[in-house]
Structure formats: structure tokens, C-alpha cells
Design a protein around this motif. Structure first.
Motif, mmCIF file in Angstrom:
data_model
loop_
_atom_site.group_PDB
_atom_site.id
_atom_site.type_symbol
_atom_site.label_atom_id
_atom_site.label_comp_id
_atom_site.label_asym_id
_atom_site.label_seq_id
_atom_site.Cartn_x
_atom_site.Cartn_y
_atom_site.Cartn_z
ATOM 1 N N MET A 152 1.230 -1.629 -0.396
ATOM 2 C CA MET A 152 0.193 0.241 -0.127
ATOM 3 C C MET A 152 0.654 1.424 -0.385
ATOM 4 O O MET A 152 0.711 2.194 -0.459
ATOM 5 C CB MET A 152 -0.746 0.036 1.535
ATOM 6 N N ASN A 153 1.907 1.319 0.710
ATOM 7 C CA ASN A 153 3.211 3.052 0.739
ATOM 8 C C ASN A 153 3.526 2.747 -0.687
ATOM 9 O O ASN A 153 4.080 1.780 -1.130
ATOM 10 C CB ASN A 153 4.348 2.189 2.112
ATOM 11 N N SER A 154 3.801 4.383 -1.032
ATOM 12 C CA SER A 154 4.138 4.563 -2.471
ATOM 13 C C SER A 154 5.126 5.845 -2.140
ATOM 14 O O SER A 154 5.640 6.271 -3.076
ATOM 15 C CB SER A 154 2.920 4.723 -3.345
ATOM 16 N N SER A 155 5.512 6.001 -0.596
ATOM 17 C CA SER A 155 6.823 6.281 -0.379
ATOM 18 C C SER A 155 7.496 5.978 0.118
ATOM 19 O O SER A 155 8.995 7.096 -0.570
ATOM 20 C CB SER A 155 5.696 7.762 0.463
ATOM 21 N N LEU A 156 8.025 5.225 1.009
ATOM 22 C CA LEU A 156 8.863 4.745 1.425
ATOM 23 C C LEU A 156 10.631 3.875 0.289
ATOM 24 O O LEU A 156 9.828 3.645 -0.350
ATOM 25 C CB LEU A 156 9.027 3.182 1.878
ATOM 26 N N VAL A 157 11.150 4.620 0.514
ATOM 27 C CA VAL A 157 12.718 4.741 -0.542
ATOM 28 C C VAL A 157 13.138 3.510 0.289
ATOM 29 O O VAL A 157 14.581 2.918 -0.662
ATOM 30 C CB VAL A 157 13.049 5.716 -1.423
ATOM 31 N N GLU A 158 13.554 3.546 0.994
ATOM 32 C CA GLU A 158 14.510 2.344 2.225
ATOM 33 C C GLU A 158 14.145 1.979 3.897
ATOM 34 O O GLU A 158 13.251 2.780 4.052
ATOM 35 C CB GLU A 158 15.649 3.529 2.011
ATOM 36 N N LEU A 159 14.544 0.394 3.762
ATOM 37 C CA LEU A 159 13.837 -0.233 4.674
ATOM 38 C C LEU A 159 14.946 -0.901 4.843
ATOM 39 O O LEU A 159 15.373 -1.862 4.455
ATOM 40 C CB LEU A 159 12.589 -0.344 4.231
ATOM 41 N N HIS A 160 15.347 -0.609 6.210
ATOM 42 C CA HIS A 160 15.998 -1.418 6.941
ATOM 43 C C HIS A 160 15.353 -3.210 7.815
ATOM 44 O O HIS A 160 14.637 -2.600 8.650
ATOM 45 C CB HIS A 160 16.969 -1.113 8.115
ATOM 46 N N LEU A 161 15.449 -4.573 7.671
ATOM 47 C CA LEU A 161 15.236 -5.323 8.476
ATOM 48 C C LEU A 161 15.909 -6.261 8.659
ATOM 49 O O LEU A 161 15.661 -6.685 8.710
ATOM 50 C CB LEU A 161 14.185 -6.057 7.441
ATOM 51 N N GLY A 162 17.262 -5.678 9.478
ATOM 52 C CA GLY A 162 18.535 -6.327 9.466
ATOM 53 C C GLY A 162 17.418 -7.007 11.238
ATOM 54 O O GLY A 162 17.466 -6.380 11.812
ATOM 55 N N LYS A 163 18.591 -8.494 11.503
ATOM 56 C CA LYS A 163 18.758 -8.872 12.354
ATOM 57 C C LYS A 163 16.802 -8.937 13.293
ATOM 58 O O LYS A 163 16.518 -8.774 13.860
ATOM 59 C CB LYS A 163 19.122 -8.330 13.592
ATOM 60 N N MET A 164 16.108 -9.209 12.374
ATOM 61 C CA MET A 164 14.879 -9.488 12.001
ATOM 62 C C MET A 164 14.272 -11.166 12.581
ATOM 63 O O MET A 164 12.677 -11.182 12.977
ATOM 64 C CB MET A 164 13.705 -9.210 10.998
ATOM 65 N N GLY A 165 15.087 -11.793 12.225
ATOM 66 C CA GLY A 165 14.899 -13.973 12.541
ATOM 67 C C GLY A 165 14.268 -13.634 11.105
ATOM 68 O O GLY A 165 12.963 -14.951 11.702
ATOM 69 N N LEU A 166 13.906 -13.150 10.005
ATOM 70 C CA LEU A 166 13.444 -13.901 8.972
ATOM 71 C C LEU A 166 13.762 -14.794 8.331
ATOM 72 O O LEU A 166 14.556 -15.490 8.330
ATOM 73 C CB LEU A 166 14.492 -12.429 8.074
ATOM 74 N N THR A 167 12.523 -15.819 8.038
ATOM 75 C CA THR A 167 13.253 -16.507 7.739
ATOM 76 C C THR A 167 12.347 -16.793 6.240
ATOM 77 O O THR A 167 12.052 -15.974 5.089
ATOM 78 C CB THR A 167 12.114 -18.709 8.624
ATOM 79 N N ASP A 168 12.710 -18.633 5.713
ATOM 80 C CA ASP A 168 11.913 -18.442 4.576
ATOM 81 C C ASP A 168 10.413 -17.871 4.234
ATOM 82 O O ASP A 168 10.383 -17.447 2.768
ATOM 83 C CB ASP A 168 12.041 -19.762 3.562
ATOM 84 N N ALA A 169 9.683 -18.566 4.681
ATOM 85 C CA ALA A 169 8.195 -18.227 5.495
ATOM 86 C C ALA A 169 8.215 -16.777 5.261
ATOM 87 O O ALA A 169 7.261 -16.171 4.679
ATOM 88 C CB ALA A 169 7.851 -18.512 6.267
ATOM 89 N N GLY A 170 8.651 -15.924 6.075
ATOM 90 C CA GLY A 170 8.533 -14.445 6.336
ATOM 91 C C GLY A 170 9.102 -13.724 4.370
ATOM 92 O O GLY A 170 8.491 -12.442 4.636
ATOM 93 N N MET A 171 10.883 -14.633 4.568
ATOM 94 C CA MET A 171 10.740 -14.016 2.916
ATOM 95 C C MET A 171 9.551 -13.884 1.764
ATOM 96 O O MET A 171 9.370 -12.877 1.029
ATOM 97 C CB MET A 171 11.400 -13.923 2.642
ATOM 98 N N GLU A 172 9.210 -14.863 1.827
ATOM 99 C CA GLU A 172 7.723 -14.862 0.675
ATOM 100 C C GLU A 172 7.076 -14.595 0.622
ATOM 101 O O GLU A 172 6.120 -13.502 0.038
ATOM 102 C CB GLU A 172 7.224 -16.480 0.926
ATOM 103 N N ARG A 173 6.899 -14.057 2.465
ATOM 104 C CA ARG A 173 5.643 -13.233 2.734
ATOM 105 C C ARG A 173 5.743 -11.487 1.890
ATOM 106 O O ARG A 173 5.105 -10.899 1.643
ATOM 107 C CB ARG A 173 5.091 -13.237 4.002
ATOM 108 N N LEU A 174 6.727 -11.387 2.785
ATOM 109 C CA LEU A 174 7.724 -9.817 2.090
ATOM 110 C C LEU A 174 7.420 -9.902 0.350
ATOM 111 O O LEU A 174 6.953 -8.454 0.147
ATOM 112 C CB LEU A 174 8.865 -10.131 2.389
ATOM 113 N N THR A 175 7.186 -10.231 -0.008
ATOM 114 C CA THR A 175 7.795 -10.280 -1.573
ATOM 115 C C THR A 175 6.456 -10.248 -2.131
ATOM 116 O O THR A 175 6.357 -9.693 -3.236
ATOM 117 C CB THR A 175 9.042 -11.694 -2.526
#
Length: 344
Positions: A152-175
Motif C-alpha cells: 500500500m505504501n508508495s513513499s518509502l524508498v529505504e527499509l532496514h529489516l536487519g536482525k529480524m529473525g526473518l525466515t524463508d516463510a517471512g521472505m515469501e510474505r514480504l515479496t
């Protein structure tokens, strides 16, 4: 720019809150205000706040009507769940802030979700860093909400999600959400738990959405298979990736050679950082010798001893920030002034 000051305590922070309001102040506050002027950037990292709830409540309230502050860096403060809730409420009202850093600030799942919900409607923020929160759930609910926000967001140009414990399932949701996003340019996913399967989802996104220009995948678990998936996306016609870091991903010769071939096919990608993998000299010899990869755009350098070629680390890294204020072409009515209040 103020340097060398000690960490602020609760009283200092409450006093500063009065100076953040865009209205005349009196007494001692007025004296300080006239000396520092109207500042557009506040660096407030790593301070000593002992009663965070009341302090951050007052601090965020003072920012609701502030229209001059563009950059707010609060990383390293123990803001916690309730303090972040006040920040989220402030972001519903404040329409001027463009950069917000909250890394290592004891954010919990509830507060991370609250921030992503606010970002669905916030149109001023360009850069957000919420790296290293305190997330104890393995369900990755935050990734679901972050995906919806990105769609929905159309203004963010930079997003830092380091050390979030992101897994492959989370990556699927993000993409899934990023497929609908055409504003994001820099995605920081360093120090997570992404493997080849998560990289396959990211590669599919890069083939469909050319908006992403910089991706930090350092200190994940890509291995050769993940590097091959990423290389296929880089080779894809129309891929917009310009800079990429895959440091410390257990990548061997197969994966590095795949990246080499991808760079031959795609001249858009100009910066690649690979140190911390199983490096062998042939993997990047041709790119370096042919001028395809310039020495200042990678973190590996070749040197020769007794007729043998070895690789050494060069201390050039992927840039930590993409967005800077004011953005290119933008102007600000107030003189650019940074107030830096943290231990240096």
C-alpha cells in the motif's frame, strides 16, 4: 552540529521536548532555541532514559505538530513497546518527518506491527530502520503486516529489516507485498535466516519488479543454490539491481561463478560485496582484470606472491544509507541544522 556531549537523562529529554514544539518558548528554553535555531535533524542515539514511558510520551507529543524536523535517529535507546506506541501515534499526525531510525530499541512484536500499520497511510517517511527488535514469536506476524504495508505504501524508498529473525516463510510474505510496490529502492535484510528457498522468492520478485536497486543479504544462509537463484534474477532482462552484498553466506565457487556470469550479462549491477564466503581467485579474476568490476566497488582485492594469486579483504562495504534529506530536487525553508545528542 554538537559533538562530544554525554548521554542525556530523563530531565534532559523532557527539556528537549519543549524545544521541539513549533511555537514560541520563554525563559531558558528561548535562549537555547535561539542558539540552535530550527533544526531539521535530531541524532538521539544511545542515551540514558530511566523512565521511558513518561519521557517518550512527552517527547512524541512534542513532535506531533513539528513541521521542521526531517530526520530522527533514536537507535540504541530502550524505547520499548509502550514508547513505540507513542511514536506510532505521533506518526499518524506528523507529516514532515522523512527519516526514522529505531534500530536496537527494544521493539516488540506489537510495536513493530503498530509501526507497519501506520506506514500504510503515512506519506512523508522515506527511510525507516527497525532492525534488531525483540521478537519472540516464531509465527512472523510482523512480516504479514509489513507485506501489507509495502503493498500500500508508495513513499518509502529505504527499509532496514536487519536482525529480524526473518525466515524463508517471512521472505515469501514480504515479496508478495513488494510485487505491488514501486517506490522502494533499498532493502536491508542482513543478519537474518534466509536460505536458498527465501532467495528463490526474492529472485522471482527481482524478475517482476525493477524498482529495487540495492539489496543487503549479508550474513544469511544463501549457499551456492541461493547464489544461483540470485544470479538468474540479475541476468533477467530489465533487472534494476545496482548494488548487492552477499557477505558471509557460505557461498562457494559454483555460486560465485554464477554471480560472475550474471554480471557479464547485466551491466546495471556495478557493486558486489562477497567477502566471508569460500573465495577462489578464478571466480572474479576475469571481472576484475577486464574492468567490469572496479576495485572501489567490491570488498575483494587480488595480490600475487611467488607466482600465486591470492584474495584479500578490502574495507569497502555496501553503503548503509540510500536516502538523504532533502531529497534530490527538494528544498527546505529552514536552514539545514543537525542536533546530535548522544555519546560519541
Amino acid at each position: 552540529l554538537l559533538r562530544g556531549v554525554q548521554r542525556l537523562n530523563d530531565e534532559d529529554c523532557l527539556f528537549l521536548s519543549g524545544c521541539l514544539k513549533n511555537k514560541p518558548v520563554t525563559g531558558e528554553q528561548f535562549t537555547i532555541r535561539t542558539h540552535i535555531g530550527t533544526f531539521t535533524s535530531l541524532h538521539f542515539e544511545c542515551n540514558r532514559i530511566r523512565q521511558p514511558v513518561e519521557v517518550w510520551k512527552r517527547f512524541c507529543f512534542s513532535l506531533q505538530g513539528n513541521s521542521s524536523l526531517l530526520s530522527l535517529r533514536l537507535s540504541g535507546n530502550k524505547i520499548g513497546n509502550r514508547g513505540t506506541m507513542y511514536l506510532a501515534h505521533m506518526l499518524q499526525v506528523n507529516t514532515g518527518l522523512q527519516e526514522l531510525e529505531l534500530a536496537d530499541s527494544d521493539l516488540a512484536t506489537q510495536s513493530v506491527i503498530a509501526l507497519t500499520i501506520v506506514l500504510k497511510s503515512n506519506r512523508s517517511l522515506r527511510s525507516v530502520d527497525i532492525s534488531r527488535p525483540l521478537l519472540f514469536s516464531h509465527q512472523e506476524e510482523w512480516a504479514v503486516h509489513c507485506s501489507e504495508m509495502l503493498a500500500m505504501n508508495s513513499s518509502l524508498v529505504e527499509l532496514h529489516l536487519g536482525k529480524m529473525g526473518l525466515t524463508d516463510a517471512g521472505m515469501e510474505r514480504l515479496t508478495a507485498g513488494l510485487r505491488f510496490n514501486h517506490s522502494l529502492r533499498y532493502l536491508d535484510l542482513r543478519c537474518n535466516r534466509v536460505t536458498r528457498d527465501g532467495t528463490q522468492h526474492l529472485a522471482g520478485l527481482l524478475k517482476e519488479n525493477p524498482s529495487l536497486q540495492i539489496i543487503d543479504l549479508s550474513s544469511n544462509r544463501l549457499e551456492d543454490e541461493g547464489a544461483v537463484y540470485l544470479s538468474e534474477a540479475i541476468s533477467w532482462p530489465g533487472c534494476g539491481l545496482k548494488e548487492c552484498s552477499v557477505n558471509s553466506n557460505n557461498i562457494r565457487t559454483k555460486g560465485l561463478l554464477a554471480l560472475t556470469e550474471a554480471m557479464k550479462a547485466n551491466t546495471t549491477l556495478t557493486h558486489v560485496y562477497i567477502w566471508g564466503n569460500y573465495l577462489e581467485e578464478p571466480a572474479f579474476r576475469e571481472l576484475m582484470s577486464g574492468g567490469r568490476l572496479l576495485p572501489e566497488r567490491t570488498d575483494v582485492s587480488a595480490y600475487e606472491v611467488d607466482g600465486r594469486v591470492f584474495l584479500a579483504e578490502v574495507f569497502t562495504k555496501l553503503r548503509r544509507r540510500y536516502y538523504s534529506y532533502p531529497a534530490a530536487g527538494e528544498t527546505t525553508d529552514s536552514p539545514v541544522c543537525t542536533l546530535q545528542l548522544h555519546r560519541t
